[in-house]
Design a protein around this motif. Structure first.
Motif, PDB file in Angstrom:
ATOM      1  N   HIS A 273       0.828  -1.184   0.000  1.00 54.47           N
ATOM      2  CA  HIS A 273       0.000   0.000   0.000  1.00 54.47           C
ATOM      3  C   HIS A 273       0.869   1.242   0.000  1.00 54.47           C
ATOM      4  O   HIS A 273       0.567   2.216   0.659  1.00 54.47           O
ATOM      5  CB  HIS A 273      -0.878   0.026   1.273  1.00 54.47           C
ATOM      6  N   SER A 369     -14.781  -6.225  -3.155  1.00 51.26           N
ATOM      7  CA  SER A 369     -14.126  -6.704  -1.926  1.00 51.26           C
ATOM      8  C   SER A 369     -12.847  -7.445  -2.268  1.00 51.26           C
ATOM      9  O   SER A 369     -12.855  -8.310  -3.155  1.00 51.26           O
ATOM     10  CB  SER A 369     -15.029  -7.676  -1.167  1.00 51.26           C
ATOM     11  N   ALA A 370     -11.805  -7.105  -1.582  1.00 47.93           N
ATOM     12  CA  ALA A 370     -10.485  -7.716  -1.772  1.00 47.93           C
ATOM     13  C   ALA A 370     -10.035  -7.657  -3.235  1.00 47.93           C
ATOM     14  O   ALA A 370      -9.217  -8.463  -3.679  1.00 47.93           O
ATOM     15  CB  ALA A 370     -10.477  -9.161  -1.257  1.00 47.93           C
ATOM     16  N   LEU A 382      -3.502   2.671   1.850  1.00 48.01           N
ATOM     17  CA  LEU A 382      -4.547   1.799   2.388  1.00 48.01           C
ATOM     18  C   LEU A 382      -5.881   2.551   2.488  1.00 48.01           C
ATOM     19  O   LEU A 382      -5.959   3.620   3.080  1.00 48.01           O
ATOM     20  CB  LEU A 382      -4.114   1.315   3.777  1.00 48.01           C
ATOM     21  N   GLY A 383      -6.916   1.974   1.911  1.00 49.70           N
ATOM     22  CA  GLY A 383      -8.265   2.523   2.054  1.00 49.70           C
ATOM     23  C   GLY A 383      -8.602   3.668   1.129  1.00 49.70           C
ATOM     24  O   GLY A 383      -9.761   4.064   1.022  1.00 49.70           O
ATOM     25  N   THR A 387     -12.322   0.996  -0.811  1.00 47.93           N
ATOM     26  CA  THR A 387     -12.528  -0.407  -0.424  1.00 47.93           C
ATOM     27  C   THR A 387     -11.359  -0.791   0.480  1.00 47.93           C
ATOM     28  O   THR A 387     -10.204  -0.847   0.030  1.00 47.93           O
ATOM     29  CB  THR A 387     -12.569  -1.320  -1.677  1.00 47.93           C
ATOM     30  N   ALA A 388     -11.690  -1.040   1.743  1.00 50.50           N
ATOM     31  CA  ALA A 388     -10.631  -1.182   2.749  1.00 50.50           C
ATOM     32  C   ALA A 388      -9.674  -2.333   2.433  1.00 50.50           C
ATOM     33  O   ALA A 388      -8.471  -2.228   2.654  1.00 50.50           O
ATOM     34  CB  ALA A 388     -11.261  -1.381   4.123  1.00 50.50           C
ATOM     35  N   ASP A 389     -10.200  -3.440   1.886  1.00 50.81           N
ATOM     36  CA  ASP A 389      -9.312  -4.596   1.677  1.00 50.81           C
ATOM     37  C   ASP A 389      -8.875  -4.750   0.212  1.00 50.81           C
ATOM     38  O   ASP A 389      -8.403  -5.806  -0.196  1.00 50.81           O
ATOM     39  CB  ASP A 389      -9.968  -5.885   2.187  1.00 50.81           C
ATOM     40  N   GLY A 391      -6.508  -4.251  -3.117  1.00 46.83           N
ATOM     41  CA  GLY A 391      -5.056  -4.168  -3.332  1.00 46.83           C
ATOM     42  C   GLY A 391      -4.785  -3.283  -4.536  1.00 46.83           C
ATOM     43  O   GLY A 391      -4.913  -3.717  -5.683  1.00 46.83           O
TER      44      GLY A 391
END
Ligand code: MIC
Ligand code: SF4
Length: 641
Positions: A273, A369-370, A382-383, A387-389, A391
């Motif tokens: 990240h 997601s992910a 990051l974030g 979308t928090a997860d 990449g």
């Protein structure tokens, strides 16, 4: 002794100070820019100064960040900024006209001039030979009022380019290579000048990609010479008269010289990240990709888009991938349309977004997601995508297209021949979306249009002689302003509403921080190295101020953020011995005493009242900074001066 390009421009603009690295200098600022996410606050600050008209040669207010009008908030802010621009003598770049840095390069950038912008990627202007800095909104407000801009005289780094990029290897890969070599803190305290014979092989937009991402190195700014390539670009923009030649003297001295052989580079990718987590694209071969985004102030020029269109022509994107394309400006979009390239983009299955920051700042287009998202942007914190997860990986437009077509991380050299694309001799010039200010007579009668989302500015407090406060948050190294005050579609509309924003402060690290800080009343935050890197948003200082943060203690700070803390009246202090960071625990009661004498001496003692331990903190404030802190920040200081 000979001078570097930056030293020459500094010398021409020096108001006070000596050009000795580490000393404070004040510069006269020729041009300013703001964007809407930081602009509303900057203009509220400008209004408090009671100045009728901006005193710069040129000031431009852009609308490019908050363009998703999910409620009245953004539309109100746009109207507010438009009314301020008209009344106070600024040009106003309407929403849809493009990303501030791209449009500024096309229509306003002038080699040898100084520019500050309330956006950390303002150094994009270095691609055309401007000395351009990202700054907090308050500093931009002061510059609009004719005040000087204060920085620490930087060291000079030179990147010596040799050779020529091979097909499918791009300016973005040059940016990623220097990030790989230097890291996100490698440019702190330095201006990076790009030189060497390889410079002649790079167009202005390519140079601008490189100076844009100099921000990710923590550099004060980055700059290229102004040569005949710069002149041709300006002529094509109908601004040949703005050209001046700029080069460093043959005997200019640099604190560090870095060599990069362009011919030896290959396609690179920054992995999550952090922009310096760089690998070769070939090392990630076969990684499944869910989303691809092309655009942002880093890679949205006409040349980038024409290449993308040529590679997409006659092909359709992989059904498992969602591809967005945001051209950098109306000029770029209009020329894509006229040349037919836009059809090639649309036919490929890409989703064409408006000319704005868009997904880069989490304004829509968040990954699944992910999800694995490949983006031609400059930040993958990051974030940040919403979308928090997810990449997020940073790549060149060519690598982005290769992934969109195949569904996997793919070396773009597998796409076959690179079609030859030439820089146009004439760009399509249409400034109808850049509104001119009213003349001074008419301006007097104009009203500023304020919406209900504009809430009062947080009250700052003079830094007294003692601070007793709880350590409400301890964080690690490389904390970005996206950690401190996240952006994105849900939060960004509230940039003029600090009480609302405060609920999200440090949300990426610890969602319970705002409540804890409020309960504590006064607090101190402790961080590691390079605290506050990334965006110029002064909200990352104003919101903690609102929550009662009185001091931030870190191993080291990023340049713009430390200035924003001082402007907000928050005391930034550095561990004399970085190992002392380990002895402090979240929740400890801390005390700083004899602060005023300590500020003069350059050292303040921190007592951890909970453990009984003490440690030394350093500060090297100038007299101006001490006065500002004692007054309670820049606005209070200006009012009292
Ligand atoms: C960014 O890229 O983080 C932004 C959004 O452009 C910021 C400004 C902001 O937070 O409004 C920046 O880079 O300064
Ligand atoms: Fe806009 Fe992204 Fe550039 Fe910031 S980095 S100015 S959000 S395009």
């Amino acid at each position: 002794m000979g001078m570097t390009i930056a030293q020459k421009i500094i010398k021409n603009h020096l108001v006070t100070g000596e050009m000795i690295p580490g000393q404070e200098i004040a510069l006269r600022i020729d041009q300013t820019l703001t964007q809407d996410a930081t602009g509303t606050m900057a203009y509220l600050e400008f209004e408090t100064m009671g100045i009728d008209r901006v005193r710069t040669e040129l000031s431009v207010a852009y609308i490019d960040h908050n363009t998703l009008q999910c409620g009245f908030e953004n539309a109100d802010d746009h109207r507010y900024i438009q009314s301020v621009a008209k009344k106070h003598g600024l040009r106003f770049s309407r929403p849809g006209n493009g990303i501030c840095h791209q449009v500024h390069l096309e229509r306003f950038g002038v080699p040898g001039k100084t520019l500050i912008g309330s956006d950390s990627h303002t150094p994009t202007g270095g691609g055309i030979g401007m000395l351009a800095f990202g700054a907090g909104g308050m500093d931009v407000a002061v510059a609009m009022g004719g005040g000087a801009y204060y920085i620490t005289m930087p060291k000079m780094f030179k990147v010596n380019l040799t050779g020529k990029l091979r097909p499918f290897v791009t300016a973005k890969d040059v940016s990623l290579e220097i990030l790989r070599l230097l890291s996100v803190k490698g440019g702190v305290g330095a201006i990076i000048e790009w030189g060497g014979e390889g410079v002649r092989t790079l167009s202005v937009p390519e140079r601008a990609t490189i100076t844009n991402m100099g921000t990710e190195l923590g550099a004060t700014t980055s700059i290229f010479p102004s040569d005949d390539i710069t002149r041709d670009f300006l002529v094509a923009e109908g601004r040949g008269a703005d050209w001046v030649e700029l080069s460093s003297d043959p005997d200019a001295e640099y604190d560090r010289v870095i060599d990069i052989d362009l011919s030896a580079l290959e396609p690179l990718v920054a992995c999550p990240h952090s922009p310096d987590n760089v690998k070769k694209v070939s090392e990630l071969k076969g990684v499944k990709v869910d989303q691809v985004c092309i655009g942002s102030c880093t890679n949205s020029s006409l040349m980038d888009m024409l290449k993308v269109a040529a590679l997409l022509k006659g092909r359709t994107i992989d059904p498992s991938v969602s591809l967005s394309i945001s051209p950098g400006s109306k000029q770029v979009l209009a020329m894509l349309a006229e040349s037919g390239a836009l059809n090639d983009i649309i036919a490929s299955g890409a989703r064409v977004l408006e000319c704005a920051c868009g997904p880069c700042i989490g304004m829509g287009f968040s990954p699944n997601s992910a999800g694995i998202s490949l983006r031609t942007f400059n930040r993958n914190f990051l974030g940040r995508s919403g979308t928090a997860d997810a990449g997020v990986h940073l790549v060149s437009p060519e690598t982005a297209v290769a992934a969109a077509l195949t569904g996997y991380v793919t070396d773009p050299r597998q796409l076959g021949e690179m079609p030859e694309i030439k820089m146009p001799e004439k760009f399509r010039i249409d400034d109808s979306a850049i509104l001119l200010p009213a003349d001074p007579e008419e301006a007097r009668g104009l009203k500023i249009l304020r919406g209900p989302n504009i809430k009062p500015f947080p009250e700052s407090r003079p830094v007294g002689d003692a601070i007793e406060a709880q350590l409400t948050l301890k964080v690690g190294d490389n904390i970005t302003t996206d950690h401190i005050m996240p952006a994105g579609a849900k939060i960004l509309p509230y940039r003029s509403n600090i009480p609302h924003l405060s609920q999200y402060c440090f949300g990426v690290c610890d969602a319970s921080f705002p409540e804890r800080a409020k309960a504590a009343g006064q607090s101190i935050v402790v961080g590691g190295d390079n605290y506050g890197q990334g965006s110029s948003r002064e909200h990352a200082a104003l919101v903690p101020l609102y929550l009662g943060v009185r001091a931030v203690i870190a191993k080291s700070f990023a340049r713009i953020h430390v200035a924003n803390l001082i402007n907000a009246g928050i005391l930034p202090l550095t561990f004399k011995d970085p190992a002392d960071y380990d002895a402090l625990s979240q929740g400890d009661a801390l005390a700083l005493r004899n602060i005023h004498a300590g500020m003069d001496a350059g050292e303040i003692t921190l007592e951890d009242v909970t453990t009984g331990k003490t440690c030394a903190l350093t500060c090297a404030f100038t007299q101006r900074q001490k006065d500002m802190l004692k007054a309670g920040g820049l606005l209070a200081y200006t009012a009292s001066a």
